[in-house]
Enzyme design. Structure first.
Site, mmCIF file in Angstrom:
data_model
loop_
_atom_site.group_PDB
_atom_site.id
_atom_site.type_symbol
_atom_site.label_atom_id
_atom_site.label_comp_id
_atom_site.label_asym_id
_atom_site.label_seq_id
_atom_site.Cartn_x
_atom_site.Cartn_y
_atom_site.Cartn_z
ATOM 1 N N GLU A 82 0.816 -1.219 0.000
ATOM 2 C CA GLU A 82 0.000 0.000 0.000
ATOM 3 C C GLU A 82 0.851 1.270 0.000
ATOM 4 O OE1 GLU A 82 -3.097 0.346 -0.389
ATOM 5 O OE2 GLU A 82 -4.021 -1.579 0.098
ATOM 6 N N GLU A 120 7.153 -22.206 7.768
ATOM 7 C CA GLU A 120 7.469 -21.380 8.934
ATOM 8 C C GLU A 120 8.423 -22.058 9.913
ATOM 9 O OE1 GLU A 120 4.329 -22.046 12.442
ATOM 10 O OE2 GLU A 120 3.482 -20.928 10.760
#
Length: 304
Positions: free
Chosen positions: A90, A121
């Site tokens: 953004e 992960e």
């Protein structure tokens, strides 16, 4: 970590506890159920409020990094990684910065944005390798995100960044986590057990999003990416944003639409430059020089 030890560790985490307020959610009507979720969500901003001092400290470090040619790098797995990538993506359209200034890294790469990647992960070395792949350096700031505070991928990245002497920040929803022990700045948004046990995409994820909003918004404001509360560096890349740029120029200068549109055309859709031209009554070249002299900070350029 063995399965037995992991189970023991998880059982001690607040994010893995059962929430007494949602024990009967499978028996509720739709309205009753969303009321329970909404009531729990109200705890999130209060938990974030308790971390404002640490968040502000992180903002100051990020601003210093930007001013010295460094970057803000987010890293996480699953929901945490996706939120980091979202916030980073953004920044270019909102603040007119290059995409490499704020970077989001997710365990498992781009495919993990839409699909779960088994075991991504669990690898500490992969966290380090992914930082090396973006040439992470001492000048950068690393923000490691994981609700549990124990994700190996993020821990590996934090340890590597720390070894370089870079600023490290952790965002977790469990206090005194392994990540917090490594990071220079620990932001522990303790939101309590989730409505759906262990589903940290809910309150924990919401808290992470609020913190990330603060980190980038406050940092960008402090390096001059706004004037008053207007996004003067917005990139007018579509019709909505072109209209917003016109509106921003009109509101900042109190000019009419025709003046705003004509000046923006000369300024090549650069709202900040158009505002500088109008308020200083200067041509494009002079306005550019004034802004450059004051490192793009419009208010300072206008005062001086």
């Amino acid at each position: 970590m063995s399965e037995k030890n992991l189970l023991t560790a998880l059982s001690k985490m607040i994010t893995e506890q059962r929430n007494p307020n949602s024990m009967n959610i499978d028996q509720l009507s739709a309205l009753e159920l969303v009321k329970v979720i909404n009531q729990e969500d109200k705890q999130v901003p209060l938990a974030v409020e308790k971390c404002l001092a640490q968040i502000a400290q992180a903002v100051e470090k990020i601003v210093q990094a930007f001013q010295n040619g460094g970057r803000l790098v987010y890293i996480g797995a699953g929901t945490s990684g996706r939120l980091g990538v979202l916030d980073a993506s953004e920044c270019p359209p909102t603040y007119g910065v290059p995409p490499e200034i704020v970077v989001g890294i997710i365990a498992g790469g781009e495919r993990a944005l839409r699909h779960p990647i088994e075991g991504a992960e669990d690898n500490t070395e992969r966290g380090k390798a992914d930082l090396q792949a973006v040439n992470f350096s001492q000048k950068d700031v690393l923000v490691g995100i994981a609700a549990s505070g124990r994700t190996p991928y993020v821990i590996g990245a934090l340890e590597y960044a720390k070894s370089l002497g870079a600023t490290t920040v952790s965002i977790a929803s469990n206090p005194n986590s392994a990540m917090a022990q490594i990071a220079e700045i620990a932001i522990d948004t303790v939101v309590g057990p989730e409505v759906l046990t262990g589903s940290s995409r809910m309150k924990s994820g919401t808290a992470q999003k609020l913190v990330l909003n603060m980190l980038t918004t406050a940092s960008m404001v402090m390096i001059g990416k706004c004037y008053s509360n207007l996004m003067v560096d917005v990139q007018a890349s579509n019709e909505k944003l072109k209209a917003r740029a016109i509106k921003i120029v009109m509101e900042a200068t109190e000019c009419d639409r025709t003046v705003a549109e004509n000046t923006l055309k000369i300024a090549e859709n650069n709202a900040k430059l158009a505002i500088m031209m109008i308020l200083s009554d200067s041509d494009k070249t002079t306005a550019e020089q004034l802004l450059s002299k004051h490192h793009g900070k419009l208010r300072q350029a206008l005062v001086n």
